[in-house]
Design a protein around this motif. Structure first.
Motif, PDB file in Angstrom:
ATOM      1  N   LEU A  94       0.829  -1.207   0.000  1.00 50.95           N
ATOM      2  CA  LEU A  94       0.000   0.000   0.000  1.00 50.95           C
ATOM      3  C   LEU A  94       0.864   1.259   0.000  1.00 50.95           C
ATOM      4  O   LEU A  94       0.559   2.239  -0.684  1.00 50.95           O
ATOM      5  CB  LEU A  94      -0.968  -0.009   1.183  1.00 50.95           C
ATOM      6  CG  LEU A  94      -2.025  -1.127   1.133  1.00 50.95           C
ATOM      7  CD1 LEU A  94      -2.830  -1.167   2.425  1.00 50.95           C
ATOM      8  CD2 LEU A  94      -2.944  -0.975  -0.074  1.00 50.95           C
ATOM      9  N   GLN A  95       1.958   1.242   0.746  1.00 47.03           N
ATOM     10  CA  GLN A  95       2.871   2.395   0.772  1.00 47.03           C
ATOM     11  C   GLN A  95       3.538   2.607  -0.581  1.00 47.03           C
ATOM     12  O   GLN A  95       3.849   3.735  -0.958  1.00 47.03           O
ATOM     13  CB  GLN A  95       3.916   2.221   1.863  1.00 47.03           C
ATOM     14  CG  GLN A  95       3.361   2.392   3.262  1.00 47.03           C
ATOM     15  CD  GLN A  95       4.380   2.099   4.348  1.00 47.03           C
ATOM     16  OE1 GLN A  95       5.495   1.668   4.085  1.00 47.03           O
ATOM     17  NE2 GLN A  95       3.988   2.337   5.588  1.00 47.03           N
ATOM     18  N   ALA A  96       3.762   1.531  -1.327  1.00 50.53           N
ATOM     19  CA  ALA A  96       4.391   1.631  -2.645  1.00 50.53           C
ATOM     20  C   ALA A  96       3.416   2.109  -3.719  1.00 50.53           C
ATOM     21  O   ALA A  96       3.820   2.416  -4.832  1.00 50.53           O
ATOM     22  CB  ALA A  96       4.984   0.284  -3.052  1.00 50.53           C
ATOM     23  N   GLY A  97       2.132   2.155  -3.389  1.00 50.66           N
ATOM     24  CA  GLY A  97       1.163   2.671  -4.347  1.00 50.66           C
ATOM     25  C   GLY A  97       0.067   1.713  -4.759  1.00 50.66           C
ATOM     26  O   GLY A  97      -0.714   2.019  -5.657  1.00 50.66           O
ATOM     27  N   ALA A  98      -0.016   0.535  -4.121  1.00 54.56           N
ATOM     28  CA  ALA A  98      -1.128  -0.369  -4.420  1.00 54.56           C
ATOM     29  C   ALA A  98      -2.426   0.259  -3.927  1.00 54.56           C
ATOM     30  O   ALA A  98      -2.443   0.947  -2.905  1.00 54.56           O
ATOM     31  CB  ALA A  98      -0.909  -1.724  -3.752  1.00 54.56           C
ATOM     32  N   ASP A  99      -3.498   0.022  -4.656  1.00 54.51           N
ATOM     33  CA  ASP A  99      -4.805   0.567  -4.271  1.00 54.51           C
ATOM     34  C   ASP A  99      -5.621  -0.411  -3.444  1.00 54.51           C
ATOM     35  O   ASP A  99      -6.465  -0.009  -2.660  1.00 54.51           O
ATOM     36  CB  ASP A  99      -5.591   0.951  -5.533  1.00 54.51           C
ATOM     37  CG  ASP A  99      -4.899   2.072  -6.284  1.00 54.51           C
ATOM     38  OD1 ASP A  99      -4.938   3.217  -5.811  1.00 54.51           O
ATOM     39  OD2 ASP A  99      -4.283   1.794  -7.338  1.00 54.51           O
ATOM     40  N   GLU A 100      -5.375  -1.701  -3.625  1.00 56.24           N
ATOM     41  CA  GLU A 100      -6.122  -2.734  -2.909  1.00 56.24           C
ATOM     42  C   GLU A 100      -5.285  -3.993  -2.859  1.00 56.24           C
ATOM     43  O   GLU A 100      -4.263  -4.099  -3.524  1.00 56.24           O
ATOM     44  CB  GLU A 100      -7.428  -3.028  -3.638  1.00 56.24           C
ATOM     45  CG  GLU A 100      -8.739  -2.835  -2.949  1.00 56.24           C
ATOM     46  CD  GLU A 100      -8.826  -2.879  -1.450  1.00 56.24           C
ATOM     47  OE1 GLU A 100      -8.263  -3.784  -0.810  1.00 56.24           O
ATOM     48  OE2 GLU A 100      -9.491  -2.023  -0.903  1.00 56.24           O
ATOM     49  N   TYR A 101      -5.748  -4.949  -2.064  1.00 56.88           N
ATOM     50  CA  TYR A 101      -5.022  -6.184  -1.822  1.00 56.88           C
ATOM     51  C   TYR A 101      -6.009  -7.344  -1.862  1.00 56.88           C
ATOM     52  O   TYR A 101      -7.026  -7.291  -1.188  1.00 56.88           O
ATOM     53  CB  TYR A 101      -4.369  -6.092  -0.439  1.00 56.88           C
ATOM     54  CG  TYR A 101      -3.109  -6.884  -0.276  1.00 56.88           C
ATOM     55  CD1 TYR A 101      -3.144  -8.194   0.175  1.00 56.88           C
ATOM     56  CD2 TYR A 101      -1.877  -6.329  -0.564  1.00 56.88           C
ATOM     57  CE1 TYR A 101      -1.987  -8.924   0.337  1.00 56.88           C
ATOM     58  CE2 TYR A 101      -0.711  -7.046  -0.406  1.00 56.88           C
ATOM     59  CZ  TYR A 101      -0.774  -8.347   0.052  1.00 56.88           C
ATOM     60  OH  TYR A 101       0.375  -9.069   0.208  1.00 56.88           O
ATOM     61  N   ILE A 102      -5.723  -8.361  -2.673  1.00 58.10           N
ATOM     62  CA  ILE A 102      -6.587  -9.539  -2.788  1.00 58.10           C
ATOM     63  C   ILE A 102      -5.760 -10.769  -2.419  1.00 58.10           C
ATOM     64  O   ILE A 102      -4.641 -10.930  -2.907  1.00 58.10           O
ATOM     65  CB  ILE A 102      -7.116  -9.707  -4.231  1.00 58.10           C
ATOM     66  CG1 ILE A 102      -7.982  -8.516  -4.643  1.00 58.10           C
ATOM     67  CG2 ILE A 102      -7.887 -11.017  -4.374  1.00 58.10           C
ATOM     68  CD1 ILE A 102      -8.405  -8.540  -6.102  1.00 58.10           C
TER      69      ILE A 102
END
Length: 121
Positions: A94-102
């Motif tokens: 998330l800190q690197a720029g991901a918007d969501e996690y699946i």
């Protein structure tokens, strides 16, 4: 039409994801590692990237950090899709720029819900 780039070293995961995304009215492209994915993004930036963490050549984290620095790389919504489920990995993504996690395994309902959360109903 909405475009999704599926980045995963597993052909099976790419096939499952492609079927789900096409049912959700996305056109899809596929890459087996981050290096190939970056090349695809340079040719045509997707709307969404479904991204695995652990891959050969270039992993998902390195791909994401390079994507976000590339021209237009801030635009795609990035959904990390992986077996890595500890808080440190999720936070780092998330800190690197991901918007969501699946989390794997996933199904159509999970992917649809996550896409809705990032603005793709």
């Amino acid at each position: 039409m909405k475009r999704c780039l599926i980045v995963d070293d597993s052909a099976v995961i790419r096939k499952v994801a492609r079927r789900i995304l096409e049912e959700l009215a996305f056109t899809t492209a596929e890459a087996e590692n981050g290096e190939t994915a970056l090349s695809i993004c340079q040719d045509e930036m997707p709307d969404v990237v479904l991204l695995d963490w652990n891959m050969p050549v270039m992993n998902g984290y390195e791909f994401l950090t390079r994507l976000r620095k590339a021209p237009g790389g801030e635009k795609p919504k990035v959904l990390f899709c992986t077996t890595e489920n500890d808080v440190a990995h999720i936070s780092r993504a998330l800190q690197a720029g991901a918007d969501e996690y699946i989390m794997k395994p996933f199904d159509k309902d999970i992917v649809a819900a996550k896409l809705q959360e990032v603005g793709f109903a």
